[in-house]
Design a protein around this motif. Structure first.
Motif, mmCIF file in Angstrom:
data_model
loop_
_atom_site.group_PDB
_atom_site.id
_atom_site.type_symbol
_atom_site.label_atom_id
_atom_site.label_comp_id
_atom_site.label_asym_id
_atom_site.label_seq_id
_atom_site.Cartn_x
_atom_site.Cartn_y
_atom_site.Cartn_z
ATOM 1 N N GLU A 11 21.823 4.013 -33.346
ATOM 2 C CA GLU A 11 21.472 2.595 -33.334
ATOM 3 C C GLU A 11 21.974 1.952 -34.634
ATOM 4 O OE1 GLU A 11 17.459 1.736 -32.001
ATOM 5 O OE2 GLU A 11 17.334 3.767 -31.178
ATOM 6 N N ALA A 12 22.631 0.812 -34.480
ATOM 7 C CA ALA A 12 23.306 0.163 -35.608
ATOM 8 C C ALA A 12 22.350 -0.263 -36.721
ATOM 9 C CB ALA A 12 24.089 -1.045 -35.106
ATOM 10 N N ASP A 13 21.139 -0.653 -36.375
ATOM 11 C CA ASP A 13 20.224 -1.207 -37.379
ATOM 12 C C ASP A 13 19.292 -0.171 -38.003
ATOM 13 O OD1 ASP A 13 18.956 -0.846 -34.944
ATOM 14 O OD2 ASP A 13 17.578 -2.524 -35.256
ATOM 15 N N LYS A 14 19.516 1.116 -37.731
ATOM 16 C CA LYS A 14 18.629 2.160 -38.259
ATOM 17 C C LYS A 14 19.338 2.962 -39.344
ATOM 18 C CE LYS A 14 15.552 1.207 -35.109
ATOM 19 N NZ LYS A 14 14.777 0.025 -35.394
ATOM 20 N N TYR A 94 14.833 8.746 -38.410
ATOM 21 C CA TYR A 94 16.026 8.842 -37.574
ATOM 22 C C TYR A 94 16.952 9.879 -38.200
ATOM 23 C CZ TYR A 94 14.652 4.656 -35.034
ATOM 24 O OH TYR A 94 13.977 3.760 -34.240
#
Length: 147
Positions: A11-14, A94
């Motif tokens: 996921e790009a925002d993690k 993550y």
């Protein structure tokens, strides 16, 4: 150059924490059964785990085998590397998880596992494909079955 397979979705925002691991396929009964480790949360994995500090893959595997299954192992073929992206709700983190997968040519049970919270299961490779939580672990079993 062989690009390693990637499992899970990044996921790009993690923010992802790298967590390298070394794992093995241990079989018996002429490849009719392999052993899986069931974590306390019920998830199944190949034996192995996180590479600590400056450990080699072989040192990690030797340590993890004693912790998880109580085996001393002879490491054979290198199956390859696969990357897995996942979220650990247990650790609220993550992970970007490169896994390095090997085949065990021989094993001997030398002790009871030092980690007492896991369950061990000998099962068919086909059943393992249904049980294993991580795509990278399923990939390694498939690669082993073809070898």
């Amino acid at each position: 150059m062989n690009k390693q397979p990637v499992f899970g979705k990044k996921e790009a925002d993690k923010v992802y924490k790298e967590r390298k691991g070394a794992y093995v396929v241990i079989s018996r009964e002429t490849k009719q059964e392999i052993i899986l480790v069931q974590a306390p949360n019920g998830a199944y994995f190949l034996p192995g785990g996180e590479i600590e500090q400056n450990e080699t893959h072989h040192e990690t595997i030797a340590r993890e085998m004693l912790e998880e299954v109580g085996f001393e192992v002879e490491i054979g073929e290198y199956l390859g590397e696969a990357i897995e992206y996942f979220y650990s709700s247990h650790r609220d983190t993550y992970y970007e998880h490169p896994g390095y997968f090997y085949v065990v040519d021989a094993f001997e049970k030398v002790a009871e596992p030092t980690e007492t919270t896991n369950n061990l299961l000998w099962t068919t490779p086909e059943e393992a494909m249904l049980l294993l939580k991580r795509g990278s672990h399923r990939w390694a079993v498939q690669k082993w079955m073809k070898s």
